[in-house]
Design a protein around this motif. Structure first.
Motif, mmCIF file in Angstrom:
data_model
loop_
_atom_site.group_PDB
_atom_site.id
_atom_site.type_symbol
_atom_site.label_atom_id
_atom_site.label_comp_id
_atom_site.label_asym_id
_atom_site.label_seq_id
_atom_site.Cartn_x
_atom_site.Cartn_y
_atom_site.Cartn_z
ATOM 1 N N ILE A 213 0.878 -1.169 0.000
ATOM 2 C CA ILE A 213 0.000 0.000 0.000
ATOM 3 C C ILE A 213 0.911 1.213 0.000
ATOM 4 O O ILE A 213 1.667 1.440 0.951
ATOM 5 C CB ILE A 213 -0.936 -0.006 1.212
ATOM 6 C CG1 ILE A 213 -1.771 -1.294 1.225
ATOM 7 C CG2 ILE A 213 -1.835 1.216 1.205
ATOM 8 C CD1 ILE A 213 -2.533 -1.537 2.499
ATOM 9 N N ALA A 214 0.852 1.964 -1.090
ATOM 10 C CA ALA A 214 1.758 3.095 -1.279
ATOM 11 C C ALA A 214 0.974 4.270 -1.861
ATOM 12 O O ALA A 214 -0.128 4.089 -2.387
ATOM 13 C CB ALA A 214 2.920 2.705 -2.192
ATOM 14 N N PRO A 215 1.535 5.478 -1.809
ATOM 15 C CA PRO A 215 0.797 6.652 -2.299
ATOM 16 C C PRO A 215 0.883 6.784 -3.813
ATOM 17 O O PRO A 215 1.886 6.427 -4.437
ATOM 18 C CB PRO A 215 1.516 7.817 -1.612
ATOM 19 C CG PRO A 215 2.908 7.330 -1.413
ATOM 20 C CD PRO A 215 2.794 5.862 -1.154
ATOM 21 N N GLY A 216 -0.182 7.331 -4.415
ATOM 22 C CA GLY A 216 -0.186 7.660 -5.831
ATOM 23 C C GLY A 216 -0.460 6.493 -6.750
ATOM 24 O O GLY A 216 -0.357 5.325 -6.367
ATOM 25 N N LYS A 217 -0.810 6.842 -7.989
ATOM 26 C CA LYS A 217 -1.035 5.834 -9.011
ATOM 27 C C LYS A 217 0.273 5.094 -9.290
ATOM 28 O O LYS A 217 1.349 5.683 -9.285
ATOM 29 C CB LYS A 217 -1.531 6.503 -10.296
ATOM 30 C CG LYS A 217 -2.963 7.015 -10.221
ATOM 31 C CD LYS A 217 -3.939 5.881 -10.386
ATOM 32 C CE LYS A 217 -5.364 6.410 -10.497
ATOM 33 N NZ LYS A 217 -6.343 5.326 -10.677
ATOM 34 N N SER A 218 0.180 3.804 -9.578
ATOM 35 C CA SER A 218 1.367 3.006 -9.869
ATOM 36 C C SER A 218 1.459 2.738 -11.365
ATOM 37 O O SER A 218 0.452 2.678 -12.073
ATOM 38 C CB SER A 218 1.319 1.692 -9.102
ATOM 39 O OG SER A 218 0.164 0.950 -9.433
ATOM 40 N N PHE A 219 2.681 2.602 -11.851
ATOM 41 C CA PHE A 219 2.916 2.292 -13.257
ATOM 42 C C PHE A 219 4.300 1.673 -13.387
ATOM 43 O O PHE A 219 5.089 1.663 -12.432
ATOM 44 C CB PHE A 219 2.787 3.546 -14.126
ATOM 45 C CG PHE A 219 3.666 4.690 -13.694
ATOM 46 C CD1 PHE A 219 4.950 4.844 -14.194
ATOM 47 C CD2 PHE A 219 3.205 5.627 -12.762
ATOM 48 C CE1 PHE A 219 5.755 5.885 -13.798
ATOM 49 C CE2 PHE A 219 4.011 6.681 -12.357
ATOM 50 C CZ PHE A 219 5.292 6.812 -12.877
ATOM 51 N N SER A 220 4.591 1.141 -14.549
ATOM 52 C CA SER A 220 5.884 0.520 -14.809
ATOM 53 C C SER A 220 6.737 1.453 -15.648
ATOM 54 O O SER A 220 6.260 2.029 -16.636
ATOM 55 C CB SER A 220 5.709 -0.816 -15.537
ATOM 56 O OG SER A 220 5.018 -1.730 -14.719
ATOM 57 N N SER A 221 7.980 1.594 -15.251
ATOM 58 C CA SER A 221 8.914 2.447 -15.979
ATOM 59 C C SER A 221 10.268 1.760 -16.007
ATOM 60 O O SER A 221 10.834 1.465 -14.958
ATOM 61 C CB SER A 221 9.026 3.823 -15.303
ATOM 62 O OG SER A 221 9.988 4.631 -15.941
ATOM 63 N N ALA A 222 10.778 1.501 -17.215
ATOM 64 C CA ALA A 222 12.064 0.824 -17.383
ATOM 65 C C ALA A 222 12.087 -0.481 -16.594
ATOM 66 O O ALA A 222 13.033 -0.780 -15.879
ATOM 67 C CB ALA A 222 13.208 1.730 -16.962
ATOM 68 N N GLN A 223 10.985 -1.244 -16.734
ATOM 69 C CA GLN A 223 10.832 -2.539 -16.070
ATOM 70 C C GLN A 223 10.892 -2.429 -14.548
ATOM 71 O O GLN A 223 11.244 -3.375 -13.857
ATOM 72 C CB GLN A 223 11.903 -3.520 -16.563
ATOM 73 C CG GLN A 223 11.804 -3.831 -18.047
ATOM 74 C CD GLN A 223 12.813 -4.853 -18.501
ATOM 75 O OE1 GLN A 223 13.771 -5.154 -17.796
ATOM 76 N NE2 GLN A 223 12.598 -5.419 -19.680
ATOM 77 N N MET A 224 10.534 -1.254 -14.044
ATOM 78 C CA MET A 224 10.454 -1.051 -12.599
ATOM 79 C C MET A 224 9.046 -0.622 -12.228
ATOM 80 O O MET A 224 8.375 0.080 -12.986
ATOM 81 C CB MET A 224 11.459 0.020 -12.144
ATOM 82 C CG MET A 224 12.908 -0.366 -12.317
ATOM 83 S SD MET A 224 14.019 0.942 -11.750
ATOM 84 C CE MET A 224 13.554 1.046 -10.021
ATOM 85 N N HIS A 225 8.606 -1.062 -11.057
ATOM 86 C CA HIS A 225 7.286 -0.689 -10.552
ATOM 87 C C HIS A 225 7.445 0.564 -9.691
ATOM 88 O O HIS A 225 8.144 0.540 -8.670
ATOM 89 C CB HIS A 225 6.698 -1.834 -9.719
ATOM 90 C CG HIS A 225 5.329 -1.551 -9.191
ATOM 91 N ND1 HIS A 225 4.197 -1.648 -9.965
ATOM 92 C CD2 HIS A 225 4.914 -1.162 -7.955
ATOM 93 C CE1 HIS A 225 3.140 -1.350 -9.229
ATOM 94 N NE2 HIS A 225 3.549 -1.052 -8.004
#
Length: 414
Positions: A213-225
């Protein structure tokens, strides 16, 4: 000599004629005492036979291809629901982002009181009043697949989702038509001092993974979450991840009608015992702070009396299947530096603020089997031993008292 005479010579229980028997008051007392002792010991033997004990066994877990349930109830005291995102990922490559199905977010006042359910939706002003041919601008981002109108961003949430899908940060929505129409920034500001309770169920693959559970929308960038932390960090509000874990359990919820074995040595039944993290609270004054829980999950089966193992799939019919777990925890300041509690420890800089639960699945399984403390044959053997032993001891006592009384009487006569 007949057959009866030959059997008579084998009689080990010789009888005395009635005239040769001597009855005494002492013998009557010994007889009554013997009967009471026999009854007392037989009752205790029956209680011992009726007692059910739990014998734990450790075997290889044969279950496969199953999904595991996670039940959670966590309160965050200083961060609003709008900023929190629940994600799940595992080593199989499955990623569940922004989970909302099966999970309830309850807004809490600064005093921890739940706010009326009608006020839970920050996007309360839906776009139903818009013209049928209206197609909202996505401001350079591809329209999300979740939009009600294909290729369009009809709401502020659609724009936020579109930005998250391509890894763009989203601020307060100034200049975004949909967000200004829905007063997104005003609603968000009004929630800054609130807390949030997250409760519900997750279904995950039974492999190594984590949920957080973390703040803000999540997305993948350079194979990182990663997460969009702008709305969390770029504010003067005292947001932190101080939290209380009311309940965290793995495996199916057990029905209320499951019998409770009475095992004084174990106290409460193992499957109703307190989970290691239940009631855990942590407090921090730092925004950039990270809590990590490392959990080892062990499959656990409870076999009531009469239920046998099933060697085909590892699950016995009539057994109660659940999970137990052990946990270790770690927390750190994401700004890095020396650990205030350990002078020789340095923390690396960077990371995502939030609460992370990493779980690993044990290849072993614990089977708690209900059994009787002794078999029925053992119960009958015990009764025979009680009766025979008590009568033998009583006979010896009675004989000793009788012989002693005779000798005393002869001494007085002489």
């Amino acid at each position: 000599m007949g057959r009866g005479s030959r059997l008579t010579r084998l009689d080990a229980f010789t009888k005395t004629v009635e005239d040769a028997r001597v009855r005494t008051t002492t013998g009557g007392i010994v007889t009554i005492t013997s009967v009471l002792v026999i009854l007392f010991l037989i009752i205790n033997e029956w209680r011992d036979y009726s007692r059910i004990i739990i014998r734990p066994e450790l075997v290889v877990d044969k279950t496969r291809g199953q999904r595991m349930e996670i039940h959670l109830n966590i309160t965050f005291h200083q961060i609003p629901c709008e900023l929190l995102t629940l994600d799940v990922m595992d080593v199989s490559g499955e990623l569940q982002v922004g989970i909302s199905h099966g999970v309830t977010k309850t807004r809490l006042s600064p005093k921890g009181v739940p706010i009326d359910v009608n006020a839970l939706n920050i996007h309360g002003e839906e776009a139903f009043h818009l013209a049928p041919d209206y197609c909202g601008n996505c401001y350079g981002a591809p329209a999300p697949t979740t939009s009600k109108k294909q290729g369009c961003c009809q709401t502020c949430e659609d724009v936020r989702e579109a930005y998250a899908n391509i890894g763009w940060a989203f601020e307060r929505g100034e200049g975004v038509e949909q967000c200004e129409r829905e007063h997104y920034a005003e609603h968000l500001d009004s929630m800054r001092d609130e807390g949030c309770n997250i409760a519900g169920d997750l279904k995950v693959n039974k492999v190594i993974g984590n949920f957080h559970i973390a703040p803000g929308k999540s997305f993948s960038s350079a194979q990182m979450h990663v997460h969009d932390l702008n709305q969390y960090l770029n504010t003067n509000s005292p947001h932190t991840f101080s939290h209380t874990i009311h309940r965290l359990s793995f495996g199916p919820q057990l029905p209320d009608h499951v019998p409770m074995p009475k095992v004084p040595a174990l106290g409460a039944p193992y499957y109703q015992a307190r989970n290691p993290l239940d009631g855990t609270s942590h407090h921090t004054t730092q925004k950039n702070f990270n809590y990590m829980y490392f959990i080892k999950v062990v499959s656990t089966s409870y076999l009531p009396l009469g239920v046998e193992d099933d060697d085909h799939d590892g699950i016995a019919k009539g057994a109660v299947e659940t999970h137990q777990y052990s946990v270790t925890s770690h927390s750190r300041n994401l700004l890095g530096g020396a650990d205030p509690e350990h002078a020789h420890t340095l923390h690396a800089r960077g990371g995502i603020p939030g609460v992370f639960f990493s779980y690993d699945i044990s290849p072993m399984k614990v089977i708690n089997r209900e059994t009787r403390s002794k078999s029925f044959i053992g119960f009958l053997t015990g009764i025979c031993a009680i009766i025979g032993g008590t009568l033998t001891v009583a006979t010896a006592i009675d004989r000793g008292v009788y012989e002693g009384a005779l000798r005393v009487k002869k001494m007085h006569q002489t």
